[in-house]
Design a protein around this motif. Structure first.
Motif, PDB file in Angstrom:
ATOM      1  N   ILE A  68       6.397  52.478 -29.174  1.00  0.00           N
ATOM      2  CA  ILE A  68       5.071  51.911 -29.178  1.00  0.00           C
ATOM      3  C   ILE A  68       4.194  52.969 -28.976  1.00  0.00           C
ATOM      4  O   ILE A  68       3.043  53.132 -29.535  1.00  0.00           O
ATOM      5  CB  ILE A  68       5.090  50.634 -28.389  1.00  0.00           C
ATOM      6  N   LEU A  69       4.631  53.772 -27.923  1.00  0.00           N
ATOM      7  CA  LEU A  69       3.615  54.663 -27.143  1.00  0.00           C
ATOM      8  C   LEU A  69       3.099  55.765 -28.431  1.00  0.00           C
ATOM      9  O   LEU A  69       2.207  56.159 -28.540  1.00  0.00           O
ATOM     10  CB  LEU A  69       4.051  55.440 -25.902  1.00  0.00           C
ATOM     11  N   HIS A 115       2.888  44.139 -18.263  1.00  0.00           N
ATOM     12  CA  HIS A 115       3.540  42.961 -18.601  1.00  0.00           C
ATOM     13  C   HIS A 115       4.902  43.299 -19.315  1.00  0.00           C
ATOM     14  O   HIS A 115       5.923  42.639 -19.065  1.00  0.00           O
ATOM     15  CB  HIS A 115       2.628  42.216 -19.645  1.00  0.00           C
ATOM     16  N   TRP A 116       4.843  44.581 -19.772  1.00  0.00           N
ATOM     17  CA  TRP A 116       6.191  45.038 -20.061  1.00  0.00           C
ATOM     18  C   TRP A 116       7.146  45.107 -19.017  1.00  0.00           C
ATOM     19  O   TRP A 116       8.348  44.888 -18.995  1.00  0.00           O
ATOM     20  CB  TRP A 116       5.899  46.391 -20.841  1.00  0.00           C
ATOM     21  N   GLU A 136       2.554  42.512 -25.845  1.00  0.00           N
ATOM     22  CA  GLU A 136       2.602  42.840 -27.549  1.00  0.00           C
ATOM     23  C   GLU A 136       0.913  42.700 -27.732  1.00  0.00           C
ATOM     24  O   GLU A 136       0.217  43.340 -28.411  1.00  0.00           O
ATOM     25  CB  GLU A 136       3.278  41.803 -28.272  1.00  0.00           C
ATOM     26  N   LYS A 137       0.368  41.422 -27.018  1.00  0.00           N
ATOM     27  CA  LYS A 137      -0.955  41.248 -27.441  1.00  0.00           C
ATOM     28  C   LYS A 137      -1.734  42.252 -26.833  1.00  0.00           C
ATOM     29  O   LYS A 137      -2.793  42.576 -27.519  1.00  0.00           O
ATOM     30  CB  LYS A 137      -1.280  39.916 -26.434  1.00  0.00           C
ATOM     31  N   LEU A 194       8.019  45.851 -34.032  1.00  0.00           N
ATOM     32  CA  LEU A 194       9.001  46.139 -32.945  1.00  0.00           C
ATOM     33  C   LEU A 194       9.172  45.129 -31.837  1.00  0.00           C
ATOM     34  O   LEU A 194      10.296  44.733 -31.432  1.00  0.00           O
ATOM     35  CB  LEU A 194       8.257  47.505 -32.172  1.00  0.00           C
ATOM     36  N   PHE A 195       8.123  44.302 -31.751  1.00  0.00           N
ATOM     37  CA  PHE A 195       8.273  43.010 -30.968  1.00  0.00           C
ATOM     38  C   PHE A 195       9.053  42.037 -31.599  1.00  0.00           C
ATOM     39  O   PHE A 195       9.726  41.050 -30.596  1.00  0.00           O
ATOM     40  CB  PHE A 195       6.961  42.455 -30.365  1.00  0.00           C
ATOM     41  N   ALA A 196       8.994  41.935 -32.805  1.00  0.00           N
ATOM     42  CA  ALA A 196       9.733  40.774 -33.652  1.00  0.00           C
ATOM     43  C   ALA A 196      11.078  41.053 -33.542  1.00  0.00           C
ATOM     44  O   ALA A 196      11.998  39.828 -33.204  1.00  0.00           O
ATOM     45  CB  ALA A 196       9.394  40.714 -35.053  1.00  0.00           C
TER      46      ALA A 196
END
Lengths: 140, 283
Positions: free
Chosen positions: B277-278, B146-147, B156-157, B177-179
């Motif tokens: 994120i990773l 999805h990224w 994100e989910k 980070l997604f915000a």
């Protein structure tokens, strides 16, 4: 029932333990492997053109001037241009390489010849460069 | 014994030895040889041997052979061929656990080939399970796909699903980070292109490449000055014929470049966030 199994097969518990450990480590390794595999998936590669390298091995002043003009053209004009050249390497790089290999007179003439051929009218004369639509025509 | 007879005997002996060796080469031996070459990283020879075994095979170990062939292609970066062979391995195996593994492998081939939609189709075939490790792996694959498709909310989910509930701080970090959508969508390539169309060079400056922006401004501005100068001293028609083609060339090149620079800068930002994120997940 469990007691019967343990009495009957004393090594069964040990075997079960070894199998469990080996399988769980296998799955863990896969997850780490996946992280490693996809860590560079979105890596952005920098394309830095090092045209200054052509200044090296200039045997005379004329070559040095032509190289300077070439670097100025590549940095100031060509960097703002779209991809119009039909060849790989591009006509300007071809010319400077021809000058380096064949000298200023023949190299320049070859460059002018290359410019006159920079069109898509005779695709049968050139192989394609890798997976691009560019004609492959290096300095010989 | 004359020399001709000796020669005949020698030739016959050599021939016999070779024919015996050829006779002795069974499929199992070829497979063992291929495996050995695979381990030694002689992939070209290993591939040739696996294909030979496959050709003469009577239907045994097909899943194993296909998976090995696929692995060779995968290691060497031929992801389409690898996916095709993993598909055949998937179809020939009866082992459910291996089937799941082959689905993951196929999906990874498509992902590395940047065919994220295809990878998602493959991942949809995965069965549901209560196994945490399996679910984490599945969520990770979905999140990465999805990224790649720029569907960041879904990504994100799935990323959040990987983090266990006893790590709320890490969950917060990822949500944060997604915000910051600015990092994922900016600089906007369309905005950069339109800005450069209105004022040459401004799109590049907006994208953060000041040198290129100034270069574009000076170059296109120079041709405008040339056109004005020629109109004043000659005619408008002369100016148009002389300066317009050059101006258009670098004007068009400029706004196309602005878009490219914006895409490049945006991808750098996205990659930075992705790596972060990773890193959090890896902890």
């Amino acid at each position: 029932m469990m007691n019967t199994i343990i009495i009957k097969y004393p090594n069964s518990l040990l075997l079960f333990f070894i199998l469990s450990v080996s399988f769980s480590s296998n799955i863990y390794a896969q997850t780490s492997e996946d992280l490693r595999l996809f860590s560079d998936l979105y890596q952005v590669h920098e394309h830095k053109n090092n045209f200054a390298r052509y200044f090296k091995n200039s045997s005379n002043e004329l070559e040095l001037i032509s190289t300077g003009l070439f670097v100025f053209y590549k940095d100031f004009f060509s960097s703002q241009d779209g991809n119009h050249c039909v060849f790989y390497p591009s006509c300007s790089i071809y010319t400077i390489e021809a000058i380096k290999k064949q000298g200023i007179v023949i190299g320049l003439m070859n460059g002018i010849d290359r410019l006159s051929r920079c069109n898509k009218l005779s695709p049968e004369n050139y192989p394609l460069y890798k997976n691009s639509n560019l004609f492959y025509d290096p300095v010989e | 014994m004359n020399s001709t007879r000796k020669l005949y005997i020698l030739l016959w002996t050599i021939y016999s030895i070779f024919s015996l060796q050829v006779y002795a080469q069974t499929l199992q031996e070829s497979l063992t040889f291929a495996d050995k070459q695979f381990e030694l990283k002689n992939y070209r020879l290993a591939l040739k041997e696996y294909q030979r075994v496959l050709f003469f095979s009577t239907g045994e170990n097909l899943d194993y052979i296909y998976s090995k062939i696929a692995s060779i292609y995968f290691i060497n970066g031929y992801y389409s061929e690898a996916a095709y062979n993993f598909e055949r391995a998937y179809k020939t195996t009866g082992n459910e656990r291996l089937k799941i593994e082959f689905i993951f492998k196929k999906a990874s081939c498509y992902m590395l080939d940047k065919k994220f939609r295809m990878a998602l189709f493959e991942l949809m075939n995965l069965p549901d399970s209560t196994d945490t490790q399996y679910n984490n792996r599945k969520n990770f694959y979905f999140a990465v796909c999805h990224w790649g498709l720029e569907e960041f909310e879904k990504s994100e989910k799935y990323f959040l699903n990987i983090i266990p509930d006893n790590r709320p701080k890490d969950k917060e970090k990822i949500a944060l980070l997604f915000a910051k959508k600015r990092n994922l969508y900016r600089p906007n390539p369309k905005t950069a292109k339109i800005m450069s169309m209105i004022l040459p060079g401004s799109g590049q400056i907006y994208s953060g490449d000041i040198k290129n922006g100034l270069n574009s401004m000076i170059l296109t501005g120079g041709f405008v000055v040339l056109a004005v100068y020629m109109t004043e001293y000659y005619t408008f028609f002369d100016a148009f014929l002389t300066a317009a083609p050059w101006f258009m060339r670098y004007y068009q090149g400029g706004y196309q470049k602005a878009k490219q620079i914006a895409v490049h800068k945006r991808d750098i930002r996205r990659n930075k966030t992705y790596k972060e994120i990773l890193r959090i997940i890896q902890q």
